[in-house]
Design a protein around this motif. Structure first.
Motif, PDB file in Angstrom:
ATOM      1  N   GLY A   1       0.818  -1.220   0.000  1.00 45.15           N
ATOM      2  CA  GLY A   1       0.000   0.000   0.000  1.00 45.15           C
ATOM      3  C   GLY A   1       0.844   1.258   0.000  1.00 45.15           C
ATOM      4  N   ALA A   2       1.939   1.223   0.774  1.00 44.45           N
ATOM      5  CA  ALA A   2       2.832   2.382   0.820  1.00 44.45           C
ATOM      6  C   ALA A   2       3.451   2.659  -0.541  1.00 44.45           C
ATOM      7  CB  ALA A   2       3.930   2.138   1.857  1.00 44.45           C
ATOM      8  N   LEU A   3       3.858   1.596  -1.255  1.00 50.03           N
ATOM      9  CA  LEU A   3       4.445   1.760  -2.582  1.00 50.03           C
ATOM     10  C   LEU A   3       3.408   2.219  -3.603  1.00 50.03           C
ATOM     11  CD1 LEU A   3       6.681  -1.462  -2.691  1.00 50.03           C
ATOM     12  CD2 LEU A   3       7.485   0.895  -2.498  1.00 50.03           C
ATOM     13  N   ARG A   4       2.187   1.693  -3.460  1.00 47.83           N
ATOM     14  CA  ARG A   4       1.141   2.009  -4.450  1.00 47.83           C
ATOM     15  C   ARG A   4       0.634   3.442  -4.307  1.00 47.83           C
ATOM     16  NH1 ARG A   4      -1.677   3.486  -7.655  1.00 47.83           N
ATOM     17  NH2 ARG A   4      -3.360   2.497  -8.837  1.00 47.83           N
ATOM     18  N   TRP A   5       0.449   3.892  -3.050  1.00 45.21           N
ATOM     19  CA  TRP A   5      -0.154   5.216  -2.837  1.00 45.21           C
ATOM     20  C   TRP A   5       0.817   6.264  -2.294  1.00 45.21           C
ATOM     21  CZ3 TRP A   5      -3.458   1.013  -0.911  1.00 45.21           C
ATOM     22  CH2 TRP A   5      -4.473   0.678  -1.816  1.00 45.21           C
ATOM     23  N   ASP A   6       2.092   5.908  -2.148  1.00 43.88           N
ATOM     24  CA  ASP A   6       3.117   6.861  -1.700  1.00 43.88           C
ATOM     25  C   ASP A   6       2.734   7.540  -0.387  1.00 43.88           C
ATOM     26  OD1 ASP A   6       4.523   6.234  -3.969  1.00 43.88           O
ATOM     27  OD2 ASP A   6       3.934   8.026  -5.085  1.00 43.88           O
ATOM     28  N   LEU A   7       2.435   6.717   0.628  1.00 38.78           N
ATOM     29  CA  LEU A   7       2.025   7.240   1.930  1.00 38.78           C
ATOM     30  C   LEU A   7       3.065   6.909   2.995  1.00 38.78           C
ATOM     31  CD1 LEU A   7      -1.792   6.321   1.929  1.00 38.78           C
ATOM     32  CD2 LEU A   7      -0.766   8.592   1.633  1.00 38.78           C
ATOM     33  N   LEU A   8       3.577   7.947   3.676  1.00 41.84           N
ATOM     34  CA  LEU A   8       4.567   7.752   4.734  1.00 41.84           C
ATOM     35  C   LEU A   8       3.984   6.950   5.891  1.00 41.84           C
ATOM     36  CD1 LEU A   8       7.340   8.300   5.996  1.00 41.84           C
ATOM     37  CD2 LEU A   8       6.413  10.464   6.870  1.00 41.84           C
ATOM     38  N   ALA A   9       2.720   7.212   6.225  1.00 44.14           N
ATOM     39  CA  ALA A   9       2.100   6.514   7.359  1.00 44.14           C
ATOM     40  C   ALA A   9       2.111   5.001   7.140  1.00 44.14           C
ATOM     41  CB  ALA A   9       0.664   7.005   7.569  1.00 44.14           C
ATOM     42  N   LEU A  10       1.881   4.571   5.904  1.00 45.05           N
ATOM     43  CA  LEU A  10       1.882   3.139   5.613  1.00 45.05           C
ATOM     44  C   LEU A  10       3.303   2.575   5.642  1.00 45.05           C
ATOM     45  CD1 LEU A  10      -0.778   2.726   2.766  1.00 45.05           C
ATOM     46  CD2 LEU A  10      -0.998   2.219   5.208  1.00 45.05           C
ATOM     47  N   VAL A  11       4.300   3.379   5.277  1.00 50.21           N
ATOM     48  CA  VAL A  11       5.693   2.935   5.386  1.00 50.21           C
ATOM     49  C   VAL A  11       6.038   2.661   6.849  1.00 50.21           C
ATOM     50  CG1 VAL A  11       8.112   3.549   5.014  1.00 50.21           C
ATOM     51  CG2 VAL A  11       6.402   4.200   3.319  1.00 50.21           C
ATOM     52  N   VAL A  12       5.647   3.586   7.724  1.00 48.24           N
ATOM     53  CA  VAL A  12       5.920   3.423   9.160  1.00 48.24           C
ATOM     54  C   VAL A  12       5.177   2.215   9.715  1.00 48.24           C
ATOM     55  CG1 VAL A  12       5.658   4.491  11.433  1.00 48.24           C
ATOM     56  CG2 VAL A  12       6.399   5.873   9.488  1.00 48.24           C
ATOM     57  N   LEU A  13       3.903   2.083   9.347  1.00 47.00           N
ATOM     58  CA  LEU A  13       3.122   0.940   9.824  1.00 47.00           C
ATOM     59  C   LEU A  13       3.692  -0.381   9.323  1.00 47.00           C
ATOM     60  CD1 LEU A  13      -0.599   2.121   9.565  1.00 47.00           C
ATOM     61  CD2 LEU A  13       0.637   1.461  11.642  1.00 47.00           C
ATOM     62  N   SER A  14       4.145  -0.401   8.077  1.00 48.99           N
ATOM     63  CA  SER A  14       4.714  -1.642   7.544  1.00 48.99           C
ATOM     64  C   SER A  14       6.006  -1.997   8.275  1.00 48.99           C
ATOM     65  CB  SER A  14       4.977  -1.507   6.038  1.00 48.99           C
ATOM     66  OG  SER A  14       6.002  -0.579   5.766  1.00 48.99           O
ATOM     67  N   ALA A  15       6.793  -0.986   8.671  1.00 51.52           N
ATOM     68  CA  ALA A  15       8.006  -1.241   9.446  1.00 51.52           C
ATOM     69  C   ALA A  15       7.662  -1.848  10.799  1.00 51.52           C
ATOM     70  CB  ALA A  15       8.795   0.054   9.627  1.00 51.52           C
ATOM     71  N   LEU A  16       6.655  -1.296  11.470  1.00 42.29           N
ATOM     72  CA  LEU A  16       6.268  -1.777  12.800  1.00 42.29           C
ATOM     73  C   LEU A  16       5.640  -3.169  12.731  1.00 42.29           C
ATOM     74  CD1 LEU A  16       4.755   1.528  14.246  1.00 42.29           C
ATOM     75  CD2 LEU A  16       6.868   0.416  14.964  1.00 42.29           C
ATOM     76  N   VAL A  17       4.672  -3.336  11.832  1.00 41.23           N
ATOM     77  CA  VAL A  17       3.962  -4.619  11.739  1.00 41.23           C
ATOM     78  C   VAL A  17       4.872  -5.697  11.149  1.00 41.23           C
ATOM     79  CG1 VAL A  17       1.993  -5.818  10.700  1.00 41.23           C
ATOM     80  CG2 VAL A  17       1.722  -3.485  11.577  1.00 41.23           C
ATOM     81  N   GLY A  18       5.564  -5.373  10.066  1.00 41.70           N
ATOM     82  CA  GLY A  18       6.463  -6.349   9.455  1.00 41.70           C
ATOM     83  C   GLY A  18       7.594  -6.748  10.383  1.00 41.70           C
ATOM     84  N   GLY A  19       8.157  -5.776  11.108  1.00 40.87           N
ATOM     85  CA  GLY A  19       9.217  -6.082  12.064  1.00 40.87           C
ATOM     86  C   GLY A  19       8.733  -6.988  13.173  1.00 40.87           C
ATOM     87  N   CYS A  20       7.549  -6.711  13.695  1.00 43.11           N
ATOM     88  CA  CYS A  20       6.975  -7.564  14.745  1.00 43.11           C
ATOM     89  C   CYS A  20       6.741  -8.983  14.231  1.00 43.11           C
ATOM     90  CB  CYS A  20       5.673  -6.946  15.238  1.00 43.11           C
ATOM     91  SG  CYS A  20       4.925  -7.811  16.630  1.00 43.11           S
ATOM     92  N   GLY A  21       6.215  -9.093  13.010  1.00 46.38           N
ATOM     93  CA  GLY A  21       5.989 -10.413  12.419  1.00 46.38           C
ATOM     94  C   GLY A  21       7.287 -11.157  12.205  1.00 46.38           C
ATOM     95  N   GLN A  22       8.337 -10.438  11.777  1.00 49.59           N
ATOM     96  CA  GLN A  22       9.637 -11.080  11.598  1.00 49.59           C
ATOM     97  C   GLN A  22      10.175 -11.595  12.926  1.00 49.59           C
ATOM     98  OE1 GLN A  22      12.848 -10.119  12.712  1.00 49.59           O
ATOM     99  NE2 GLN A  22      13.985 -11.610  11.486  1.00 49.59           N
ATOM    100  N   GLY A  23      10.030 -10.793  13.985  1.00 51.77           N
ATOM    101  CA  GLY A  23      10.512 -11.215  15.295  1.00 51.77           C
ATOM    102  C   GLY A  23       9.783 -12.436  15.818  1.00 51.77           C
TER     103      GLY A  23
END
Length: 396
Positions: free
Chosen positions: A293-315
């Motif tokens: 979503g961040a790549l498709r719509w160029d939204l900083l908020a989604l970049v931050v959310l993807s970092a938080l959610v993706g990082g948690c999932g990776q951990g």
């Protein structure tokens, strides 16, 4: 009581040394756009420079992953700090992209030596009965150090002079201080063997491990691949697509992914290994969707959310994978199996990232990112479905 206090002090000091080394491996992350401007190289070169680090880590894990068991923890860690210092010197001396390749190679050698030896050292220095807390110290030092690297470099590059030099000068000073600390800590390996006893380790899996290893390795590969893309191309995406040239913000976004991974790994104690691996896959899938979503719509908020959610999932998924694989491995082959899992994980940092670099030219950074996300989503979904049908044993 005094012995316990001393043990925890030594445990924390060794954890600090671990964090300093790992911070150096991610220090260049928010600086890549500056290097591109200075040396004029493509996005593919950025990803290859980044991937050189992972190949070096894999090489050390295969050739000398068990060196500290033979020659002692401190000698191996001192060599690791030496490679970290040499890496910083390469970046300080950089007059072309060749210096960046050399710096990343040396950084990978440093991380490869530290990954297993420092984790064991932190746990061995802790007082008796403190294994759980020591595991937390090692986890926090590893992922926390990785997160502090881009944050430190980003802040210094944004608010201080000499953005391509000061971060590495500061890290060089921290490495020197770490070496002084390490020389004052005790050795934990009592019976040392000559260096000639260290033999290359060939990845191999006992039969009873293979059913668990497949989905565990798949989830680990995808999680580390997400980290690889975040740390190699997210600064360029923020600058080009979102027109954000604040290096501190760029470093913070990358740091959030590593800090979230630490939180995800700590949550495994509450969730349990049986549930953490499939749950981690689901959360990782959500993080990939947010990144799309961040790549498709160029939204900083989604970049931050993807970092938080993706990082948690990776951990969640990686610690669950590590625990599950270790639990079903024979005691005399456990280190070999875990090393194989790390090899697969670090392959995730390198191979997909280079693929993104190749695709950036013909279809653009956003298009390459979406292709990457689709491929990783298929892998994670496959692992999740397998785990739901054949969950890991409750005893793990």
């Amino acid at each position: 009581m005094d012995g316990d206090r001393r043990g925890w002090r030594e445990c924390l000091l060794s954890g600090a040394v671990f964090a300093v080394c790992m911070a150096g491996t991610t220090l260049p992350t928010p600086l890549y756009p500056l290097y591109q401007e200075k040396f004029g190289f493509s996005e593919l070169t950025v990803t290859v420079v980044y991937a050189v680090y992972a190949f070096a880590v894999i090489g050390v894990l295969l050739l000398a992953g068990n060196a500290s068991d033979a020659v002692g923890r401190r000698p191996v860690l001192l060599w690791g700090l030496g490679f970290a210092a040499a890496s910083a010197v390469c970046f300080l001396s950089a007059t072309g992209v060749g210096w960046l390749y050399a710096g990343r190679l040396l950084s990978g050698l440093s991380a490869g030596l530290f990954t297993g030896a420092a984790t064991a050292y932190v746990m061995e220095l802790a007082p008796s009965g403190g294994a759980s807390r020591a595991t937390f110290v090692a986890t926090a030092a590893n992922m926390g150090g990785l997160g502090c690297g881009p944050l430190l470099a980003g802040v210094l590059a944004q608010y201080a002079a000499w953005p391509l030099y000061l971060p590495f000068a500061v890290h060089l000073a921290l490495v020197a201080a770490s070496a002084a600390v390490l020389l004052r800590l005790p050795e934990t390996v009592r019976e040392r063997l000559p260096l000639s006893t260290v033999r290359p380790q060939r990845p191999a899996l006992p039969l009873q491990v293979r059913a668990v290893f497949g989905p565990a390795a798949t989830a680990s590969f995808a999680g580390f691949a997400l980290f690889g893309v975040f740390t190699s191309v997210s600064p360029a995406f923020l600058a080009r697509s979102l027109h954000l040239t604040d290096h501190a913000l760029s470093g913070l976004v990358v740091a959030l992914a590593f800090f979230a991974s630490t939180a995800g790994q700590l949550a495994v104690g509450r969730v349990g290994v049986r549930r953490s691996l499939p749950l981690g896959c689901a959360v990782l899938l959500a993080g990939l969707a947010l990144l799309a979503g961040a790549l498709r719509w160029d939204l900083l908020a989604l970049v931050v959310l993807s970092a938080l959610v993706g990082g948690c999932g990776q951990g969640l998924s990686f610690r669950g994978a590590l625990s599950a694989v270790a639990a079903v491995s024979p005691a005399d082959r456990r280190a070999e199996v875990i090393s194989t899992l790390f090899v697969v994980a670090y392959a995730g940092i390198s191979v997909p990232v280079i693929g993104v670099g190749f695709l950036t030219g013909p279809i653009g950074l956003e298009g390459a990112g979406l292709v990457f996300i689709l491929c990783m989503a298929v892998l994670v979904s496959t692992a999740a479905v397998y785990l739901l049908r054949r969950p890991v044993a409750a005893g793990t």
